[in-house]
Design an enzyme around this catalytic site. Structure first.
Site, mmCIF file in Angstrom:
data_model
loop_
_atom_site.group_PDB
_atom_site.id
_atom_site.type_symbol
_atom_site.label_atom_id
_atom_site.label_comp_id
_atom_site.label_asym_id
_atom_site.label_seq_id
_atom_site.Cartn_x
_atom_site.Cartn_y
_atom_site.Cartn_z
ATOM 1 N N CYS A 1 66.574 43.289 84.452
ATOM 2 C CA CYS A 1 65.749 43.004 83.288
ATOM 3 C C CYS A 1 65.763 41.508 82.983
ATOM 4 C CB CYS A 1 66.186 43.869 82.097
ATOM 5 S SG CYS A 1 64.923 43.950 80.795
ATOM 6 N N HIS B 1 66.614 49.539 84.209
ATOM 7 C CA HIS B 1 68.051 49.431 83.922
ATOM 8 C C HIS B 1 68.868 50.531 84.590
ATOM 9 C CE1 HIS B 1 68.007 46.327 80.742
ATOM 10 N NE2 HIS B 1 66.807 46.807 80.453
ATOM 11 N N GLU C 1 71.968 50.543 85.045
ATOM 12 C CA GLU C 1 73.270 50.666 84.359
ATOM 13 C C GLU C 1 73.192 51.574 83.129
ATOM 14 O OE1 GLU C 1 71.178 48.346 83.874
ATOM 15 O OE2 GLU C 1 71.374 47.432 81.888
#
Lengths: 79, 222
Positions: free
Chosen positions: B86, B194, B196
């Site tokens: 990002c 994302h 994560e």
């Protein structure tokens, strides 16, 4: 000495924000706006007194930080 | 395997990224943007999402000039691994570690939702754990994710199989539906979604865990 840097998207890079502004102007009744390109102006106060040296330094600033030359072009005015 | 996670003023996914690495079995060290060197023995640097320096000037532009950026550049030029997610992807393009730029979303709106990604290549330590063409669900949360690059570089990225992920349904106008790209040596990955944020079923999905597990596994073998 003052420098004024104008940063604009390169020709051919789609400016989605400029296009939204163009449409909004049409909605407001401003007819005949064929294109809008949006950019930014950055004003610098410089200690430099030599115009040529100042121009070179501001150009270096543009290359390194003020503009992203992948998508943007810049012009420098020194006054 | 040792991962360094960088924090800039305005980063907000740094902790999530550290947790994702730890969960995959990596040792994580946290690094501050003013640090001018990475700790000894770092294998991968994680540049997290967020709004570094308030997105002032351009997203990622000021972070790309921070002291730690020079150390990341040196790490990458030695063949070190770097993942930018990002805002981290924006920082890596501003550093010129990856080609192109992330412009304002075509629809001008901030988009925050899970999106479908297609794994475009498995030829990288990041994506080796997926199947080519596999569809995964990973959230995006960005205002400036519209990947833009000149036609020549786009053709090169595609010709060299350097597109890591594509959007199933392009949310932001990115050229070639590109959601993530690899460097020439395939060790630097930049992606807008994302991974994560989806490393545990409790997150509502664990499709991102594969990326971190693959990476840690490959490095354990190296």
């Amino acid at each position: 000495m003052k420098a004024r840097v104008t940063v604009m998207l390169k020709t051919g890079v789609l400016d989605v924000q400029g296009e939204a502004v163009r449409r909004a102007l049409g909605t407001l009744g401003f007819e005949g706006v064929e294109a809008v390109r949006q950019g930014k102006v950055i004003e610098l106060d410089l200690a430099a007194t030599d115009k040529t040296a100042a121009e070179a330094e501001v150009a270096a600033m543009c290359e390194k930080l003020l503009a992203n030359t992948v998508i943007e072009k810049y012009s420098v005015e020194i006054a | 395997m040792k991962a360094a996670v960088v924090t800039f003023p305005g980063s907000n996914c740094d902790r999530d990224l550290a947790v994702a690495f730890e969960k995959a079995g990596a040792e994580v060290v946290r690094v501050w943007h003013k640090d001018s060197a990475l700790p000894q023995g770092v294998d991968i640097v994680g540049v997290p999402g967020g709004f570094s320096f308030g997105d002032y000037l351009r997203c990622g532009a000021i972070a790309a000039q921070s002291p730690i950026a020079a150390a990341i550049q040196a790490h990458a030029s030695r063949g070190g691994y770097v993942i930018g997610i990002c805002n981290g992807f924006q920082v890596l393009t501003e550093m010129r570690l990856l080609p192109g730029a992330l412009m304002r979303n075509a629809g001008l709106k901030f988009i925050c939702k899970p999106v479908e990604l297609v794994v475009a290549t498995t030829e990288s330590d990041y994506t080796a754990g997926y199947a080519k063409g596999q569809r995964i669900s990973v959230p995006v949360a960005h205002h400036d994710g519209n990947y833009t690059v000149d036609a020549e570089t786009l053709a090169r990225l595609q010709g060299e199989d350097r597109v890591a992920f594509r959007y199933g349904d392009n949310p932001n106008g990115s050229m070639g539906d590109i959601a993530g790209i690899l460097s020439e040596n395939r060790r630097v990955l930049g992606m807008m979604p994302h991974p994560e944020r989806v490393v545990d079923p409790a997150h509502g999905g664990a499709d991102g865990a594969v990326l971190f597990a693959s990476l840690v596994g490959k490095m354990a073998l190296a």
